[in-house]
Design a protein around this motif. Structure first.
Motif: not given
Length: 452
Positions: A49, A75, A78-79, A82-85, A103
């Motif tokens: 990821s 973590h 990047y938490g 808004t985009h999962p990628d 994002h």
């Protein structure tokens, strides 16, 4: 791993020290003492990821941060996206991809580095139980991203210089409407280059910088460069293997920091074919890669204000490698640039770098063309990257900002006005800014009154 100054007059320092200092005491920029070869690690990194890849990559450089702490910082950083990628790679044509870097919390690529840097500063302050005053200059997106990386964090204050009237209204609101007591937005008279000059003058005053625990948040900070390298690596690993061999990253850039982050990755063994530098009418970098001459000129306001720059501060890092990592040669070239305003290279590798420049008329036409051809809306900076793409290469265009940050330019080009809830909310908040001259003494006095 240790970090050295491009000017060679500062003793090597650790990663944490390089981050905390920002600009080296001799006025140079920090770089790793040696670059690792990461090519053997690439197969194992393919399916990670974004946060996992970032942790693995940065652990090579941040050797003085405990592994579990680095993982938590990454973590947490990047938490907020808004985009999962985190950095989605979108294919819009058989040989054309867009790497969406908007994002994060301020809808611009600067969030990748500055969310990480903000959390890293927070950890450093807690570890040492001492305050930090962060100083930066911005032509638009850096200031907002830096502010949101440190918003409300204890033991921190942030001072951001930006050119009055030369950033977009929404970019200004992102800096001036936070309501946070530790945020100080300073609108100066002049251009971004004036703001950057003042910033360097202040950091050159070593006693003042030490007294107030000043640290730099601009791309002169090595943590920013390394954090930005990650999204190039993430995109490269997600390309089909056949495309990886012929990919050119197309990078809207004025300060050279964004494209340098990708080029540095190439120097570490990632087989990226090339980079295209996409500029606006302030085309110092385009002229560099077409004529081999670095020559600054007058700054002209444009539809892509974040690139309204004529002094590319990260160019010094590229110069260091171009001159065989010789601080003596770097200092000589910088002295020549200071005296004459220019420097001519004997040779620039045009197989690695290409470039283009887009006028305001080009930008409007490119926004329209991209929308009509791909039904995809790009902001004015990203639009510059669509000029004169190389049909012989696979192009990955870095989309550096959400189009909703530039509604007037988008509406003028295609009759639409993209929106984003985070930006709409700002429109009702009061603007709090401080108007000051582009003068180091005036800014120092302001900092002295408000430093933590």
């Amino acid at each position: 791993m240790k970090y050295v100054s491009t000017r060679g007059l500062t003793d090597p320092v650790s990663f944490n020290e390089a981050v905390a200092i920002g600009l080296a005491p001799d006025g140079g920029l920090f770089l790793p003492e040696s670059l690792p070869d990461i090519s053997p690690r690439l197969p194992a990194w393919k399916n990670l990821s974004y946060a996992e890849l970032c942790t693995e990559f940065l652990s090579i450089f941040a050797t003085d941060i405990p592994a579990d702490v680095l993982e938590q910082i990454v973590h947490r950083s990047y938490g907020t996206f808004t985009h999962p990628d985190i950095a989605p790679l979108r294919k819009i044509d058989p040989k054309l991809y867009v790497l969406e870097l908007f994002h994060g919390p301020t809808l611009a690529f600067k969030d990748f580095a500055l969310q990480f840097l903000g959390n890293l500063y927070g950890w450093q302050c807690a570890q040492k139980n001492r305050s930090i005053n962060v100083l930066g200059a911005t032509s638009g997106d850096t200031g907002a991203a830096a502010i949101h990386g440190l918003l409300g964090k204890p033991l921190t204050a942030i001072f951001i210089l930006y050119p009055e009237g030369r950033v977009s209204p929404l970019q200004e609101r992102q800096m001036t409407c936070t309501g946070a007591a530790n945020v100080h937005a300073i609108a100066i008279d002049g251009s971004f280059d004036d703001a950057q000059r003042v910033l360097k003058d202040i950091f050159a005053n070593k006693s003042f910088a030490t007294q107030h625990n000043l640290s730099a948040v601009n791309s002169i900070n090595i943590a920013r460069v390394l954090a930005q390298s990650v999204y190039y690596l993430y995109a490269w690993l997600r390309l089909p293997e056949a495309d990886r061999e012929k990919v050119e990253f197309v990078v809207p850039t004025g300060n050279f920091g964004n494209v340098f982050a990708g080029w540095l990755l190439q120097q570490m063994g990632v087989p990226i074919l090339g980079f295209k530098v996409a500029t606006n009418r302030n085309d110092i970098l385009h002229r560099l890669f077409t004529t081999a001459e670095y020559r600054s000129g007058e700054v002209h306001p444009s539809l892509a204000p974040s690139m309204d720059i004529q002094v590319a501060s990260n160019f010094e890092r590229f110069l260091y490698y171009a001159l065989d990592e010789s601080p003596t040669r770097v200092n000589a070239v910088l002295a020549q640039i200071k005296a004459t305003g220019s420097y001519r290279f004997d040779l620039l590798n045009k197989s690695v770098f290409s470039s283009s420049a887009a006028s305001d008329e080009d930008i409007a036409a490119l926004i329209k063309r991209v929308y009509e051809r791909y039904r995809y809306i790009v902001d004015p900076h990203t639009a510059c990257a669509f000029k004169d793409l190389n049909p012989q290469r696979v192009s990955v265009v870095l989309s550096t900002a959400h189009p909703a940050k530039f509604p007037a330019a988008i509406h003028a080009a295609i009759g639409q006005e993209p929106t984003a809830p985070a930006l709409d909310e700002l429109k009702s908040r009061p603007i709090v800014k401080h108007r000051l001259p582009a003068d180091a003494e005036a800014i120092k006095a302001f900092i002295t009154q408000r430093a933590v």
